[in-house]
Design a protein around this motif. Structure first.
Motif, short mmCIF file in Angstrom:
data_model
loop_
_atom_site.label_atom_id
_atom_site.label_comp_id
_atom_site.label_asym_id
_atom_site.label_seq_id
_atom_site.Cartn_x
_atom_site.Cartn_y
_atom_site.Cartn_z
N TYR A 33 -1.55 -5.48 -5.00
CA TYR A 33 -2.37 -5.22 -3.82
C TYR A 33 -3.76 -5.85 -3.97
O TYR A 33 -4.26 -6.48 -3.04
N VAL A 40 0.84 -1.21 0.00
CA VAL A 40 0.00 0.00 0.00
C VAL A 40 0.87 1.25 0.00
O VAL A 40 0.54 2.25 -0.65
N ARG A 82 -7.01 0.56 6.88
CA ARG A 82 -6.70 1.85 6.27
C ARG A 82 -7.71 2.92 6.70
O ARG A 82 -7.34 4.07 6.96
#
Length: 419
Positions: free
Chosen positions: A293, A270, A323
């Motif tokens: 990803y 990321v 996230r």
């Protein structure tokens, strides 16, 4: 008279492919669960690998002799474990090599390789140190990982994560002493058999077996305090660095909850994606990182679904949720050390019934003190019931003081549990 300047940068024994058949490779035990699989996997590939398990005080003392005490504690532990092993008399020093992994992040860990080489060269000048990295840090004397072996290592991490996650939710509650360890041993044999037969990529089937086998272990049904462990990656996982923290928590009547290594891998991927989107870096490879990803994240989601469907265990974390948790506390541009992943994991724990957290860090680890200790006030404002303690690990910090700090946190947790 002009002083002669010696170039030390290239003056060390080099690892090359021919040593595969002649050298035993010693590896520091950072990831006890995962290295159980990876050690055997590399043996199947023809490497003579041994994961070191020496963990006496002599390991730390050897580290202090060979590494400056201001250097990162994990480096001191790794060097000490190497030197202690090489001095043990167990190995043929003319046919022994050392391996160390490197992430390439903005951290002292990226400099471990020259530090290890200088320390080892004093007494063991013929022992090469080989780097395992995927960031181009070390091209010469680097461990060659092809696409096929890379995939095998990725699946080994998934299975190691699943075993660790289930075991920690089983061991504290086992009705028959040793039954969780028996399940672990059976699962390890099963996973290794899949690698030998070539069926290692059927990760959903294998993870389902791991979950269901641990679910068969009879539990007492008692209620225990869940304690999340976050922090710097080596101290978080390594029994040597954290004084066997998981075992201590189990002895205190708690359930340790340790995030998966897959979280950290996705965190690194990321960060490359974020660098492309935020700063325009990696213009040529930005698309590839996004694709990687998506593939890895889909695998993580599938494993989480297996946990949810089986129902016996709390499911693993999911990166997109992490996230979102991070965005409430700190910008994802803060990526040094374990970066935004530490507060994200703490927040995710708080949202899933694990408000008691140990943030384990090497003393003086500036990046992780900022994203760890530095975010605790914000985390407590968002999660008022959170019970977080930051514990520093270094050669001068006694195990008694560390455990006393943890016991104070557990006393608060027990008071809340009885309310």
């Amino acid at each position: 008279m002009e002083e002669k300047i010696t170039d030390y940068t290239n003056d060390y024994p080099k690892w090359d492919k021919s040593m595969k058949s002649t050298h035993k490779i010693l590896v520091p035990n950072m990831l006890p669960w995962h290295f159980l699989i990876i050690q055997e996997l590399l043996k199947m590939e023809g490497y003579d690998i041994e994961v070191l398990t020496n963990d006496s005080r002599n390991v730390i003392d050897e580290g202090l002799k060979h590494v400056h005490n201001d250097t990162c504690y994990p480096c001191l532990c790794v060097v000490g474990q190497y030197i202690d092993a090489l001095k043990s008399g167990k190995y043929d020093l003319e046919h022994t090599a050392l391996m160390i992994t490197q992430t390439g992040g903005g951290c002292r860990a990226s400099n471990y390789l020259p530090l290890v080489r200088k320390a080892v060269k004093i007494d063991f000048p013929n022992v090469p140190v080989v780097s395992l990295n995927f960031s181009g840090l070390e091209k010469e004397s680097s461990f060659n990982v092809g696409a096929k072996l890379f995939l095998k290592l990725a699946f080994a991490i998934i299975y190691g994560d699943t075993m660790m996650w289930c075991y920690n939710q089983t061991k504290p509650y086992e009705a028959e002493k040793g039954s969780a360890d028996s399940a672990r041993d059976e699962i390890l044999d099963y996973v290794l058999a899949k690698f030998k037969k070539g069926g290692y990529a059927k990760y959903k089937k294998i993870c389902r077996y791991i979950i269901e086998r641990f679910a068969q272990v009879k539990r007492t049904g008692e209620k225990k305090i869940k304690v999340g462990i976050v922090g710097e990656i080596y101290v978080k996982y390594s029994y040597l660095a954290n004084n066997n923290l998981e075992k201590f928590l189990i002895s205190e009547g708690c359930e340790p909850v340790v995030p998966t290594l897959f979280d950290f891998i996705l965190f690194m991927v990321v960060n490359y994606v974020n660098e492309h989107e935020m700063y325009g870096h990696h213009k040529k490879s930005g698309f590839i990182y996004k694709l990687v990803y998506r593939i890895l994240h889909k695998m993580q989601r599938n494993v989480k679904k297996l946990f949810e469907k089986q129902g016996a265990f709390m499911p693993i974390h999911e990166m997109e949720h992490l996230r979102k948790c991070a965005d409430r506390i700190i910008n994802q541009g803060a990526k040094m050390g374990e970066g935004w992943l530490i507060p994200a994991e703490i927040a995710s724990f708080c949202e899933t019934g694990v408000p008691n957290i140990i943030c384990a860090q090497p003393f003086g680890c500036l990046p992780n003190h900022i994203v760890g200790k530095g975010t605790i006030r914000t985390l407590k404002n968002i999660y008022p019931d959170s019970n977080i303690v930051a514990v520093d690990y270094d050669p001068s910090a006694t195990k008694v003081n560390q455990e006393n700090r943890i016991k104070l946190m557990l006393a608060t947790a027990r008071d809340k549990l009885n309310l």
